[in-house]
Design a protein around this motif. Sequence first.
Motif, short mmCIF file in Angstrom:
data_model
loop_
_atom_site.label_atom_id
_atom_site.label_comp_id
_atom_site.label_asym_id
_atom_site.label_seq_id
_atom_site.Cartn_x
_atom_site.Cartn_y
_atom_site.Cartn_z
N THR A 94 0.25 -1.14 -0.31
CA THR A 94 -0.18 0.24 0.09
C THR A 94 0.71 1.20 -0.04
OG1 THR A 94 -1.52 -1.31 1.39
CG2 THR A 94 -1.58 0.92 0.75
N GLU A 95 2.01 1.00 0.78
CA GLU A 95 2.99 2.89 0.61
C GLU A 95 4.00 2.78 -0.41
OE1 GLU A 95 5.23 1.52 4.30
OE2 GLU A 95 3.98 1.81 5.81
N THR A 197 -4.52 -5.38 -0.68
CA THR A 197 -5.25 -3.89 -0.67
C THR A 197 -4.84 -2.81 -0.68
OG1 THR A 197 -6.25 -5.12 1.77
CG2 THR A 197 -6.22 -2.83 1.30
N GLN A 198 -5.64 -1.74 -1.40
CA GLN A 198 -4.84 -0.32 -1.53
C GLN A 198 -5.20 0.68 -0.97
OE1 GLN A 198 -4.53 -0.40 -5.50
NE2 GLN A 198 -3.99 -2.66 -6.12
N GLU A 199 -4.66 1.40 -0.68
CA GLU A 199 -5.59 2.59 -0.29
C GLU A 199 -5.79 3.81 -1.56
OE1 GLU A 199 -2.80 4.46 2.49
OE2 GLU A 199 -2.84 2.89 3.89
#
Length: 549
Positions: A94-95, A197-199
């Motif tokens: 994600t980061e 999971t992606q923000e």
Amino acid sequence: MPKTPETSKSTLEALRGSVDALLTVTGQKQNQLAEGVGLPNYAVSRRQSGRSTPWSFDEADAIARHFGIPTLTLLAGAATACEAYASSLGSTVTELIAAPKEALSTAEATSTGSEPTSAEPQSSEPAAPAADDVTELPTPAPCVLCGLPATTELEGFPQHVSADDCEAAKSAAQAPTPPTEVHADTETPRPSLTGVTQEPPRPRTSRPGERSARPRQERSDTKDAGVAFLRSNIEHALQEHDGDIEAAQAFLIRKAIPHAMELLDITRRGGRYDVVAFPFLPDILRKPTDSKPDQIWEARPKWSRAWDSLPPGIHTIDELDINGAYLSALKTHLPLGELVHSEGHIDTIKLKRAGFHLVTPGEWRRAHLPNPLGARDEEGPLWIGEPTLRQLNRAASEKYGRLCAPPEIHESWTSGSTEHLLEYARVALTEVRAEAIANDDTVAREYIKAMYSKLVSTMGDSNYNRDLHRPDWMHIIRSAAFSNLWEKAFKANAAGLHVVRVSGTDELHVIGDWRAAVAAGGRRLFPEGRGVTEVKLKNQRTITIDSEA
């Protein structure tokens, strides 16, 4: 136990998915991966497309080394590969997705053993274009890449500044809700990461002129790289065959197609636009069967003048040959992105677009000049390429004496275009060809001729070239060669010569002193020689026109 989408994939599908996902996470482009694994850029695109040569085991090992993860992890799928890559950097997927450029800088610093710094990274590549390279348009215009409205102009072309903007425009056109930003490569969209999971992406705050863009090279540098590549191939072939000219020439001609594709890759490095090898094609460019052609009329000329339209007397006909017709035709307006359909009239010059048009041509009644549509006996609408449309419009203009009525355009398939897409490859081929002629180097001359002629003939639909499938380019380049020949016939007539025959791409027969003929501006109409801007005399014959005929 039911299979998940990740485990139901074949090994090759999993590998391609991992490569796409890792490129997205790292912020890399395919050319960077190609350099890292020691392949040409077009080879990576070809392997990822899944339409020809697959990845090999050795190449999978090289990809894994490039990203610093185990090969089996790479083959396990996108989610596993990306998690392993992020873990090696002490980060999360994600980061990395939220800040791919920073992650890439950290990865490069880790692989080289240097400490990442907070200062601006040093790079030998040109910086992103300055703000004055990007101008705001007063009204939206079709983007040359995706065809959707853009509010910015770059290097004279209306376009979105980045692939992200093109994706956002597509999302906006398809849904009423505001689109989410999608990270995409300029050649192929990157699929989402299964199981990751992606923000939501960070909102854009930078100015248009500060957004990233493909690094550019100077024309001389790019051309010189292509020239060096061609010279090296010729020298290597002669060395490998111990100076045997015939064997070296046969070897180079067999390698003409892969060498031409590699030349395109070399001369496109740093280019503003990526070459899309396998784009979507409308039905007009698809063959109904292997034995039947598609619907495009290329306007190939095959015309001879009626003798009764010539003045009576004894005339000497000079049969002229146009040098490097297809090589010169590589400089033509080629569509960049996906062809978009439109109805009715379109001004492709003003909109900087190119493609194919269903037209009803004006009637041609000129006995002293061939029809720009070529040897066509049928009447009614037909599909023509951009060079033919522009030639018909020029013939209908005041400058050309209104030789016919302008064509009526019913519908079109067009995309944003540029005349310089193959320019660096063309000038490299032209320079080496000129050297070969000056040095009487048969090997180099035949090699260059095979490269550009086979490139054009196989880029459409050929088993001999699996790296490029652009029938739109093939038709347009061939039409450009025919249009260039018609243009020479028109100028010959305007200079006072009698045009007797026009055929193919390079056959022009005239009556009169063509060596002394002068074109507009006072320059010689037909310089004699073997260069691409010159003509050579192939044959002469004498005819007698009876005054009673």
